[in-house]
Motif scaffolding. Structure first.
Motif, short mmCIF file in Angstrom:
data_model
loop_
_atom_site.label_atom_id
_atom_site.label_comp_id
_atom_site.label_asym_id
_atom_site.label_seq_id
_atom_site.Cartn_x
_atom_site.Cartn_y
_atom_site.Cartn_z
N LEU A 69 -3.84 8.18 12.75
CA LEU A 69 -5.20 8.68 12.97
C LEU A 69 -6.02 7.72 13.82
N MET A 70 -5.84 6.42 13.64
CA MET A 70 -6.56 5.46 14.47
C MET A 70 -6.17 5.59 15.94
N LYS A 71 -4.89 5.84 16.18
CA LYS A 71 -4.45 6.07 17.56
C LYS A 71 -5.03 7.37 18.11
N ALA A 72 -5.02 8.42 17.29
CA ALA A 72 -5.56 9.71 17.74
C ALA A 72 -7.05 9.62 18.03
N ASP A 96 -7.36 17.96 7.48
CA ASP A 96 -6.03 18.48 7.17
C ASP A 96 -5.12 17.38 6.61
N VAL A 97 -5.17 16.19 7.24
CA VAL A 97 -4.32 15.09 6.77
C VAL A 97 -4.75 14.64 5.38
N GLN A 98 -6.06 14.59 5.16
CA GLN A 98 -6.56 14.18 3.85
C GLN A 98 -6.11 15.15 2.75
N ALA A 99 -6.13 16.44 3.06
CA ALA A 99 -5.68 17.44 2.10
C ALA A 99 -4.23 17.21 1.71
N GLN A 100 -3.41 16.84 2.69
CA GLN A 100 -2.01 16.54 2.40
C GLN A 100 -1.91 15.30 1.50
N CYS A 101 -2.72 14.28 1.79
CA CYS A 101 -2.68 13.05 1.00
C CYS A 101 -3.04 13.32 -0.47
N HIS A 102 -4.00 14.21 -0.70
CA HIS A 102 -4.41 14.51 -2.07
C HIS A 102 -3.29 15.14 -2.89
N LYS A 149 0.83 -1.20 0.00
CA LYS A 149 0.00 0.00 0.00
C LYS A 149 0.87 1.26 0.00
N PRO A 150 0.28 2.42 -0.30
CA PRO A 150 1.06 3.67 -0.23
C PRO A 150 1.63 3.86 1.18
N PRO A 151 2.95 3.87 1.34
CA PRO A 151 3.55 3.87 2.68
C PRO A 151 3.13 5.05 3.55
N GLN A 152 3.08 6.24 2.96
CA GLN A 152 2.75 7.42 3.75
C GLN A 152 1.31 7.35 4.24
N ALA A 153 0.40 6.95 3.36
CA ALA A 153 -1.01 6.85 3.75
C ALA A 153 -1.22 5.78 4.80
N LEU A 154 -0.43 4.69 4.73
CA LEU A 154 -0.55 3.62 5.73
C LEU A 154 -0.15 4.13 7.10
N ARG A 155 0.97 4.83 7.18
CA ARG A 155 1.42 5.36 8.47
C ARG A 155 0.45 6.41 9.00
N LEU A 156 -0.05 7.24 8.12
CA LEU A 156 -1.01 8.26 8.55
C LEU A 156 -2.31 7.62 9.04
N SER A 157 -2.72 6.55 8.39
CA SER A 157 -3.94 5.86 8.81
C SER A 157 -3.78 5.31 10.23
N LYS A 158 -2.62 4.73 10.51
CA LYS A 158 -2.39 4.21 11.87
C LYS A 158 -2.34 5.35 12.88
#
Length: 271
Positions: free
Chosen positions: A224-227, A242-248, A213-222
């Motif tokens: 966010l789940m912790k947050a 904000d995070v989604q805007a960065q991903c786009h 999977k996209p490495p950056q999106a995977l780490r961000l997903s984890k």
């Protein structure tokens, strides 16, 4: 290139996008204390967090046990982290076993416990700290601190009740009983229970899937789940926006879109 960490009582195998840390102290049932396994695990997690080419870490044990947690003979003899005044022992916990709790909780990569055998005490808590747990017929869990007249000093009570709910966590903690893989599966401690010979292949199948999977999106997903565990919905939604805007604006997002629309397989680069 980030140098692979030196481990002493474990072995570290690096594969395509993921790594396997195997505890190699079967002579001590892979005890976390009285060995270098705390250092080995924490240095590996630090390395994986800093290494953007790694998306997942599998943790397992060599021999019959995943980990027996604290070394009971050292407790009896008041050796190592179990020796000294109450203040000294408290400091030893903070600078010892609790390093694992902090490192696992702040891990940016996906962590998978491939539970090859008994995981008791701090060994069970380490499994509870992992994102996923895969077991086999040899898997046994036990929150056994009460049987020794102590408490989960590694913070296990914090992790376990978030995993299985207060009531089940309380029963396991108050009884100190050992449960088998079937019961662990029924209460959600295990994601899967497979034949022992299939354990590592199953864990690696999950790891390889996440590593694709996209490495950056995977780490961000984890992250966010912790947050989400500690934030109110409104605050969390603001962060998500904000995070989604960065991903786009990432190249991997465009690669994923192109692959989806063109029915091809994307090669992600983490940017």
């Amino acid at each position: 290139m980030i140098q692979t960490p030196l481990v002493n009582d474990a072995s570290l195998t690096v594969k395509d996008g993921y790594a396997i840390l195997r505890f190699e102290r079967d002579d001590l049932r892979n005890a976390l204390t009285g060995t270098t396994l705390i250092d080995d695990l924490c240095s590996t997690l630090d390395w994986a967090n800093a290494n953007k080419a790694i998306s997942c870490l599998i943790i397992t044990g060599a021999g019959k046990a995943f980990s027996s947690g604290g070394n009971v003979k050292d407790m009896r003899d008041k050796q190592g982290m179990f020796g000294g005044t109450p203040a000294e022992i408290s400091e030893s916990y903070r600078n010892g076993i609790q390093r694992i709790s902090r490192a696992m909780h702040s891990a940016e990569i996906v962590t998978i416990a491939a539970v090859n055998g008994a995981a008791v005490g701090a060994g069970f808590d380490l499994c509870s700290m992992s994102d996923l747990r895969i077991g086999c017929e040899h898997t046994r869990f036990g929150e056994t601190f009460i049987n020794l007249g102590i408490i989960p000093g590694d913070g296990g009570a914090w992790f376990l009740q978030r995993l299985v709910g207060y009531q089940r966590a309380a029963e396991l903690t108050f009884s100190g009983r050992i449960i088998d893989s079937a019961e662990a599966l029924s209460m959600g401690l295990l994601l899967e229970c497979v034949a022992a010979e299939d354990l590592m292949a199953t864990a690696e199948r999950y790891a390889a899937s996440y590593a694709s999977k996209p490495p950056q999106a995977l780490r961000l997903s984890k992250r966010l789940m912790k947050a989400a565990q500690r934030q109110e919905l409104g605050d969390f939604l603001d962060v998500c926006a904000d995070v989604q805007a960065q991903c786009h604006h990432t190249a991997d997002h465009q690669r994923a879109l192109d692959a989806f629309l063109n029915k091809t397989i994307a090669k992600f680069e983490g940017n």
